[in-house]
Design an enzyme around this catalytic site. Structure first.
Site, PDB file in Angstrom:
ATOM      1  N   CYS A  56      -0.113   1.710  -5.400  1.00 38.69           N
ATOM      2  CA  CYS A  56      -1.075   2.663  -5.966  1.00 38.69           C
ATOM      3  C   CYS A  56      -0.440   4.040  -6.129  1.00 38.69           C
ATOM      4  O   CYS A  56       0.459   4.423  -5.379  1.00 38.69           O
ATOM      5  CB  CYS A  56      -2.296   2.775  -5.050  1.00 38.69           C
ATOM      6  SG  CYS A  56      -3.248   1.257  -4.906  1.00 38.69           S
ATOM      7  N   HIS A 103       0.824  -1.208   0.000  1.00 41.59           N
ATOM      8  CA  HIS A 103       0.000   0.000   0.000  1.00 41.59           C
ATOM      9  C   HIS A 103       0.862   1.263   0.000  1.00 41.59           C
ATOM     10  O   HIS A 103       2.025   1.261   0.419  1.00 41.59           O
ATOM     11  CB  HIS A 103      -0.895   0.030   1.238  1.00 41.59           C
ATOM     12  CG  HIS A 103      -2.163  -0.744   1.079  1.00 41.59           C
ATOM     13  ND1 HIS A 103      -2.997  -0.589   0.001  1.00 41.59           N
ATOM     14  CD2 HIS A 103      -2.750  -1.677   1.891  1.00 41.59           C
ATOM     15  CE1 HIS A 103      -4.052  -1.380   0.139  1.00 41.59           C
ATOM     16  NE2 HIS A 103      -3.922  -2.057   1.271  1.00 41.59           N
TER      17      HIS A 103
END
Length: 396
Positions: free
Chosen positions: A253, A191
């Protein structure tokens, strides 16, 4: 005549006594009534405590991400230490068997079926075989990735479920496991921007030519970055294996907080035990400067709070000593004189200024109006308050 004159003098004496009594009562009404003992001090103390509480709450909100990130980093470090400890206790035969099993898994996998790990969590390959491969600690940890340039050292777990990606990084189950096979392409995801965590947040700082490592058992596999791209979530073309190439791609991301695209940093296997690229970012003294700035901010907040408290004390004393508002016991703090002390502006209970002080000018009341209406020489014996033609006789 003498009897009438005596009655007049007696009446005048009574009226003068009545006026003096009225003036004394008016003066007493001007005396500042002391409040409850310590009331002002307690009020100021509570305000200071509220200011301190607000400051601590703000500091806690500001420091929470840093403290949470540190706690989670320690948890990840403990998992890695446990992994290394287990590997050290394995016999050479056990490690060789686990390594061979991982290589066979890659050979049997062939061309993998890829999907966006942040949107789909169902595996498309036999779960039991995958989960049994390199399950070193019995909790799903197969390896750990170390990126010295951005100070990242995180465990790599099987799969990419939400629970996994909050403990560290995840290996996409339908991609190859990092080994030294000639043809493979493993993908490790992490993440960016997770609250209280620092995973692949700084992956944007990596450049072509930088080296990172993936440690599997006692193999320190080194990879040199040869491609950095931003792709759409459904674009898996750049994640496919290439014949005769051994790749590991780090995926996260991007942009930060929007997460509409995927950043991929691909490294090509260059051998074992080749050190990673050392940190080239901000030196450690930047952290000390940050801590110093935080300390100075806290000190300034303390000084401002202290100054405000002193101002409140001064205002409370002025209100209390000069009758401008409620206050505590007069003359207890601030060096201001209390009633009856030299230089005090308080009126004593008898309506007379204390020794060494000055009588303050009180508002005109009935007593002062009555006093101002007396004749310049007062009443004489012939014209008392009840005598004909006097002001009192005229109904004043």
């Amino acid at each position: 005549m003498s009897e009438h004159s005596g009655k007049g003098r007696a009446g005048a004496s009574k009226d003068q006594s009545r006026l003096r009594s009225s003036r004394a009562q008016g003066a007493r009404r001007e005396v500042v009534k002391p409040g409850r003992p310590g009331h002002a001090g307690r009020s100021i103390k509570w305000r200071s405590m509220v200011d301190l509480l607000i400051f601590l709450i703000g500091l806690g909100i500001f420091m929470y991400p840093l403290v949470a990130a540190y706690v989670n980093y320690q948890s990840a470090s403990s998992a890695i230490d446990n992994y290394d400890s287990i590997v050290e206790r394995l016999t050479p035969a056990e490690k060789a068997e686990m390594w061979a099993q991982a290589k066979r898994y890659d050979e049997e996998l062939g061309k993998p079926t890829l999907r966006d790990p942040f949107k789909y969590h169902k595996l498309k390959y036999p779960v039991n075989l995958y989960n049994r491969t390199l399950n070193v600690d019995g909790k799903g940890m197969m390896a750990y990735v170390e990126i010295p340039k951005i100070s990242v050292k995180l465990p790599v777990y099987h799969g990419t479920s939400d629970d996994v990606l909050l403990k560290g990084t995840g290996h996409i189950a339908t991609t190859h496991i990092p080994t030294d096979n000639k043809t493979l392409h493993g993908v490790i995801t992490g993440h960016t921007g997770a609250v209280g965590h620092i995973f692949f947040d700084n992956l944007t700082q990596m450049k072509k030519g930088d080296v990172f490592q993936v440690r599997v058992l006692d193999h320190h596999l080194s990879y040199k970055i040869d491609q950095i791209r931003v792709i759409m979530p459904n674009d898996v073309h750049n994640l496919q294996p290439v014949e005769g190439r051994n790749y590991v791609t780090l995926l996260t991301c991007t942009p930060y907080g929007i997460n509409s695209h995927r950043l991929i940093v691909r490294g090509r296997y260059i051998g074992d035990n080749i050190p990673g690229t050392p940190p080239q970012g901000a030196p450690k003294w930047v952290l000390w400067i940050f801590l110093l700035a935080l300390l100075i901010t806290a000190l300034l907040m303390h000084l401002v709070t202290r100054k405000r408290r002193q101002c409140r004390i001064a205002i409370a004393l002025i209100h209390r000593n000069y009758g401008l508002g409620p206050g505590g016991d007069p003359g207890l703090a601030g060096g201001l004189p209390g009633p009856g002390s030299p230089g005090s502006a308080f009126i004593g209970p008898a309506g007379v200024a204390p020794a060494g002080g000055q009588m303050p000018r009180a508002p005109a009341g009935p007593a002062s109006l009555a006093r101002s209406s007396l004749p310049a020489g007062g009443w004489d014996d012939a014209s008392g308050p009840g005598a004909p033609g006097s002001r009192m006789d005229q109904g004043f």
